[in-house]
Design a protein around this motif. Structure first.
Motif, short mmCIF file in Angstrom:
data_model
loop_
_atom_site.label_atom_id
_atom_site.label_comp_id
_atom_site.label_asym_id
_atom_site.label_seq_id
_atom_site.Cartn_x
_atom_site.Cartn_y
_atom_site.Cartn_z
N GLN A 1 0.84 -1.19 0.00
CA GLN A 1 0.00 0.00 0.00
C GLN A 1 0.87 1.24 0.00
OE1 GLN A 1 -1.96 -1.28 3.65
NE2 GLN A 1 -1.04 0.45 4.76
N GLY A 2 0.41 2.27 -0.70
CA GLY A 2 1.20 3.48 -0.79
C GLY A 2 0.36 4.68 -1.17
N ASP A 3 1.05 5.75 -1.58
CA ASP A 3 0.37 6.99 -1.91
C ASP A 3 0.33 7.23 -3.42
OD1 ASP A 3 3.02 7.51 -2.45
OD2 ASP A 3 3.25 9.09 -0.93
N GLY A 4 0.50 6.17 -4.20
CA GLY A 4 0.51 6.30 -5.65
C GLY A 4 -0.86 6.06 -6.27
N PRO A 5 -0.92 5.92 -7.59
CA PRO A 5 -2.19 5.68 -8.30
C PRO A 5 -2.91 4.42 -7.82
CG PRO A 5 -0.48 6.32 -9.85
CD PRO A 5 0.20 6.12 -8.53
N VAL A 6 -2.17 3.39 -7.43
CA VAL A 6 -2.77 2.20 -6.81
C VAL A 6 -2.64 2.37 -5.30
CG1 VAL A 6 -2.62 -0.30 -6.50
CG2 VAL A 6 -2.26 0.69 -8.77
N ARG A 7 -3.79 2.46 -4.64
CA ARG A 7 -3.76 2.69 -3.19
C ARG A 7 -3.28 1.45 -2.45
NH1 ARG A 7 -4.25 7.00 -5.66
NH2 ARG A 7 -5.99 8.42 -5.32
N THR B 1 -4.03 -22.22 2.88
CA THR B 1 -3.19 -23.40 2.73
C THR B 1 -3.90 -24.57 2.05
OG1 THR B 1 -3.67 -23.88 5.07
CG2 THR B 1 -1.55 -22.87 4.56
N THR B 2 -5.17 -24.39 1.65
CA THR B 2 -5.81 -25.38 0.79
C THR B 2 -5.54 -25.08 -0.69
OG1 THR B 2 -7.92 -24.16 0.56
CG2 THR B 2 -7.67 -25.59 2.50
N GLY B 3 -4.83 -23.97 -0.96
CA GLY B 3 -4.52 -23.61 -2.33
C GLY B 3 -5.43 -22.55 -2.92
N GLY B 4 -6.31 -21.97 -2.10
CA GLY B 4 -7.22 -20.93 -2.59
C GLY B 4 -6.55 -19.58 -2.68
N LEU B 5 -6.86 -18.85 -3.76
CA LEU B 5 -6.31 -17.52 -3.99
C LEU B 5 -7.43 -16.53 -4.27
CD1 LEU B 5 -3.31 -18.15 -6.44
CD2 LEU B 5 -3.12 -17.07 -4.20
N ARG B 6 -7.34 -15.35 -3.67
CA ARG B 6 -8.21 -14.25 -4.04
C ARG B 6 -7.40 -12.96 -3.92
NH1 ARG B 6 -12.51 -12.82 0.81
NH2 ARG B 6 -10.99 -12.50 2.49
N GLY B 7 -7.77 -11.95 -4.70
CA GLY B 7 -7.00 -10.71 -4.66
C GLY B 7 -7.81 -9.53 -5.14
N TYR B 8 -7.30 -8.33 -4.80
CA TYR B 8 -8.03 -7.11 -5.15
C TYR B 8 -7.06 -5.93 -5.16
CZ TYR B 8 -11.31 -3.19 -4.71
OH TYR B 8 -11.99 -2.02 -4.90
N CYS B 9 -7.31 -4.99 -6.06
CA CYS B 9 -6.58 -3.73 -6.12
C CYS B 9 -7.56 -2.56 -6.01
CB CYS B 9 -5.82 -3.58 -7.44
SG CYS B 9 -4.21 -4.33 -7.51
N ARG B 10 -7.19 -1.56 -5.24
CA ARG B 10 -7.93 -0.29 -5.24
C ARG B 10 -7.05 0.75 -5.90
NH1 ARG B 10 -11.28 1.58 -0.14
NH2 ARG B 10 -12.62 0.02 -1.13
N PHE B 11 -7.59 1.47 -6.87
CA PHE B 11 -6.77 2.38 -7.66
C PHE B 11 -7.60 3.55 -8.18
CE2 PHE B 11 -8.83 -0.56 -10.51
CZ PHE B 11 -9.11 0.16 -11.66
N ASP B 12 -6.89 4.60 -8.60
CA ASP B 12 -7.52 5.76 -9.23
C ASP B 12 -7.31 5.65 -10.74
OD1 ASP B 12 -7.48 8.52 -10.48
OD2 ASP B 12 -8.16 9.06 -8.46
N PRO B 13 -8.36 5.46 -11.53
CA PRO B 13 -8.21 5.23 -12.97
C PRO B 13 -7.46 6.36 -13.69
CG PRO B 13 -10.44 4.73 -12.27
CD PRO B 13 -9.79 5.39 -11.11
N ASP B 14 -7.77 7.61 -13.36
CA ASP B 14 -7.12 8.73 -14.03
C ASP B 14 -5.63 8.78 -13.71
OD1 ASP B 14 -9.53 9.49 -15.15
OD2 ASP B 14 -10.03 10.86 -13.51
N GLU B 15 -5.28 8.53 -12.46
CA GLU B 15 -3.88 8.56 -12.07
C GLU B 15 -3.11 7.40 -12.71
OE1 GLU B 15 -3.25 8.89 -7.88
OE2 GLU B 15 -4.80 10.43 -7.63
N VAL B 16 -3.74 6.24 -12.81
CA VAL B 16 -3.09 5.10 -13.47
C VAL B 16 -2.85 5.41 -14.95
CG1 VAL B 16 -3.37 2.71 -14.22
CG2 VAL B 16 -3.94 3.35 -11.87
#
Length: 302
Positions: free
Chosen positions: A77-83, A91-106
């Motif tokens: 986490q940081g202060d850039g376009p992607v928050r 440990t069963t092998g499950g994965l989930r993920g998410y990004c929060r971002f500002d579209p204009d800054e990206v």
């Protein structure tokens, strides 16, 4: 008549390996449908999807070594376009993920020929790994600064600072045509030296040798659906020999449920829940990770 698409091999697996005769161990991950499902649950710009794909591969590489039942959470986490970017591996092998971002800054930092990496997207901030062994156990968390344009560099610094284990990591993410259109793929490889002792003696020379071989890893190889893991490892370490120790399957899996959402709703006051009610008389809640929408009664029931 067109040629048939080549078969997909070694998909959605993380494998541990040992370089023969060297005090060096490692893991390699190849992600196909699992990472594609995670990345396509939201309309991520390409640089953001790439960052999240790196985090998925890294979480699988590190999490697959855990010796307990629980979770590894990889977060930056940081202060850039992607928050922030966060991936949850269980440990069963499950994965989930998410990004929060500002579209204009990206979009602004994506102009030009070079695709922005971790440091450009996240800005100044921190890289965090959290070990969660369950409700009755205390969480362990390690934190380091975000360094470089790849989460691989963040991970290398983390292991050196938090674990004092010399570690090399390479990650790759891209879209590949597997015969049914473009889909996201991710891959990664990690090697670590085993500390010297009276039996092994000094391990520095062996570690330098392993690193030189590791440097020949091509990002295209890590995401190539036609290159099996055994072939990839042979290309890298055939002069010493390499042995696969075990393999774990991986899948996209979200831990959200109606029951969990209902419990969260119970924490709100009747007045707060009244303000959440939609025209259909229900409260709609969207999971940040998988985008599934739950429509619940104000009392928390489906």
């Amino acid at each position: 008549m067109t040629d048939a698409a080549p078969p997909i091999l070694s998909d959605d697996l993380v494998s541990a390996f040992q370089i023969e005769g060297l005090p060096v161990r490692g893991r390699v991950v190849r992600l196909g449908e699992a990472v594609n499902e995670v990345l396509t649950r939201h309309s991520y710009p390409e640089p953001v999807a790439n960052l999240l794909g790196e985090a998925c591969a890294l979480a699988a590489l590190v999490g697959s070594s855990l010796k307990f039942e629980g979770r590894l959470i990889v977060q930056a986490q940081g202060d850039g376009p992607v928050r922030y970017v966060v991936v949850d591996y269980d440990t069963t092998g499950g994965l989930r993920g998410y990004c929060r971002f500002d579209p204009d800054e990206v979009a602004a930092v994506s102009e030009g020929f070079a695709r922005p990496g971790a440091k450009t997207l996240l800005g100044g901030g921190v890289f965090i790994m959290t070990l969660d062994q369950g409700q009755d156990m205390e969480r362990y968390q390690g934190v380091t600064a975000i360094e470089g344009e790849s989460l691989a560099l963040c991970a290398e610094q983390y292991f050196m600072q938090s674990e004092q284990i010399p570690t090399r990591v390479r990650l790759a993410v891209g879209q590949v045509d597997t015969g049914e259109g473009l889909s996201w793929r991710a891959g990664g490889i990690l090697i670590q030296t085993i500390a010297g002792d009276e039996t092994r003696g000094e391990t520095k020379e062996a570690w330098n040798h392993a690193q030189a071989l590791f440097e020949t890893t091509g990002e295209d190889e890590l995401i190539d659906p036609t290159v099996p893991t055994t072939t990839l490892l042979w290309r890298l370490f055939n002069e010493d020999g390499v042995r696969l120790i075990d393999e774990k399957p991986l899948r996209a899996f979200c831990r959200c449920s109606e029951e969990r959402i209902g419990v969260v709703l119970q924490s709100f006051s009747p007045e707060e829940k009244a303000e959440m009610i939609e025209p259909d008389g229900k409260i709609h809640v969207t999971c940040e990770y998988c985008s599934r929408v739950y429509a619940l009664e104000p009392n928390g029931e489906a």
